[in-house]
Design an enzyme around this catalytic site. Structure first.
Site, short mmCIF file in Angstrom:
data_model
loop_
_atom_site.label_atom_id
_atom_site.label_comp_id
_atom_site.label_asym_id
_atom_site.label_seq_id
_atom_site.Cartn_x
_atom_site.Cartn_y
_atom_site.Cartn_z
CG HIS A 1 -2.27 0.60 0.95
ND1 HIS A 1 -2.45 1.76 0.23
CD2 HIS A 1 -3.51 0.19 1.31
CE1 HIS A 1 -3.74 2.04 0.17
NE2 HIS A 1 -4.41 1.11 0.81
CG ASP B 1 -12.02 -10.92 -21.33
OD1 ASP B 1 -11.21 -11.86 -21.23
OD2 ASP B 1 -13.05 -10.98 -22.02
#
Length: 444
Positions: free
Chosen positions: A164, A384
């Site tokens: 992070h 995708d």
């Protein structure tokens, strides 16, 4: 017997070529970066349908990942720690120049189906993730980004862990979108603008920021987590519309800026319901902490697509009694006021005060707080690689406590998924709460 068998564990480095582009070699860390120094890597997963047998997914993923890292090169760097022995302080920065690469694990679980891993409490869950137990400060030796691609009997499980300190969810999903597009359709360098890096924000603050050495490594985390349970709730577009209309009807506000949003209405419903079933004293102070993207709230505003971590943690505070004595609209309005209070001046004030007196939590959520991360705006189901869009998104293992909430868009248009970690006795009551269940579906 373990469910997952590791086939290979390699490092993928950015594609090398002389294209004349200039890259920042060092990224200094801000107060809102360093706040996450002792938290575990954010681990999440997308589960995809199984590609046809002729698709060589591992070689395709690795080669396209290498190209994506050429653009999002900070992910391939490492954290550097400097120890100042004169005053026992330490500082950190991200070295982007080494091209150290990201971790890529190829694994298989050929007897495990998609439905198996989506079962609540699946026994081998942690085996599908690459960064278990790794904290952000360990980025000095650990890759800042790691993937594990596990081939299932009828699908592909892609788990990841991200530090992070180097990026927030908005930056990660921007990277992931680029990776999937490169993998599925190829890549034309001319169509991709150079990476826009987050500029330094605080004037008058020397960097790298010096921290007491005691804050720069892990420390024991207290609390018992064995009685925690995870549960996913789905809000349909109809549920969301009803809650939003109810909240705004109870607030009676003509000011457009104070209108309750869909997200605020859903979150208020979750917050009130959890508190109602927690058995807290009416006088007990409670908090709802929200991770907010500050890119457009600082002055001057930053590019919406700028890379880095720009999350500010903001807190709505009340008491259990006050929460339960008021309606949904009141609770949503407390969230709305908290969001609107995050101006450039307020954010700067909080950051400047933090530099003077830094606090770095260990990440365990306490009993009287909800901590809300992720966003329904992240288009997690739009990715995708060429085999079809994801079947599901899931949170990985890690240090968590009662009240951890992750929000994602649902698979259906306009819906939301709320992933929760709650004490078992609270969850049991929540699942029997008719007022709560009127607007939500329990998925698993």
């Amino acid at each position: 017997m373990a469910a997952v068998v590791v086939i290979s564990d390699t490092i993928v480095r950015p594609e090398t070529s002389e294209d004349g582009s200039e890259r920042v070699k060092t990224i200094h860390l801000t107060p809102w970066d360093l706040f996450f120094l002792r938290t575990e890597y954010s681990q999440r997963a997308l589960i995809f349908p199984k590609p046809d047998q002729e698709t060589h997914i591992i070689s395709q993923l690795k080669s396209s990942l290498s190209v994506a890292l050429k653009i999002f090169y900070p992910f391939a760097g490492r954290l550097v720690k400097n120890h100042n022995q004169d005053d026992e302080t330490a500082s950190f920065f991200v070295d982007c120049d080494g091209g150290s690469g990201v971790k890529f694990v190829h694994a298989a679980a050929k007897t495990v189906s998609v439905s198996d891993v989506l079962e609540p409490g699946y026994e081998y869950w942690s085996e599908f993730f690459p960064s278990n137990g790794v904290e952000s400060w360990q980025g000095v030796s650990e890759p800042l980004l790691a993937f594990q691609v596990t081939e299932l009997k009828d699908g592909v499980f892609i788990g990841y862990g991200v530090n992070h300190l180097v990026a927030d969810g908005a930056s990660f999903w921007s990277f992931f979108k680029t990776w999937t597009e490169i993998c599925s359709t190829g890549f034309d360098r001319k169509t991709m603008p150079p990476l826009s890096l987050r500029p330094w924000f605080l004037d008058g603050v020397d960097y790298p920021i010096q921290l007491p050495i005691s804050l720069t490594a892990s420390s024991p985390v207290g609390g018992v987590v064995s009685s925690l349970q995870k549960k996913i709730f789905r809000f349909t577009s109809r549920d969301i519309s009803e809650l939003k209309a109810q909240a705004n009807g109870e607030v009676f506000c003509s000011d457009e800026d104070r209108k309750i949003s869909s997200f605020q209405a859903v979150l208020a419903h979750m917050w009130r319901s959890i508190i109602r079933n927690s058995g807290l004293n009416p006088e007990e102070v409670i908090h709802c902490k929200l991770a907010m993207d500050m890119r457009q709230r600082v002055n001057p505003p930053m590019d919406k697509e700028c890379f880095g971590n720009m999350v500010g943690l903001v807190t709505a505070t009340t008491t259990a009694g006050e929460m339960l004595n008021n309606e949904l609209g009141w609770a949503a309005l407390q969230l709305n006021k908290t969001v609107r209070s995050q101006t450039n001046e307020e954010f700067k004030r909080v950051c400047e005060n933090w530099v003077k007196n830094p606090e770095i939590p260990n990440g365990l959520v306490v009993n009287n707080s909800l901590v809300v991360a992720s966003s329904p705006r992240f288009n997690v189901f739009g990715h995708d690689f060429g085999w079809g869009k994801p079947i599901a998104v899931r949170a990985g293992p890690g240090i968590a406590g009662h009240g951890k909430i992750l929000v994602y868009p649902g698979t259906e248009q306009g819906s939301m998924e709320i992933h929760t970690s709650l004490w078992s006795h609270v969850l049991e009551k929540l699942l029997a709460d008719e007022e709560f269940l009127q607007h939500v579906v329990c998925m698993c």
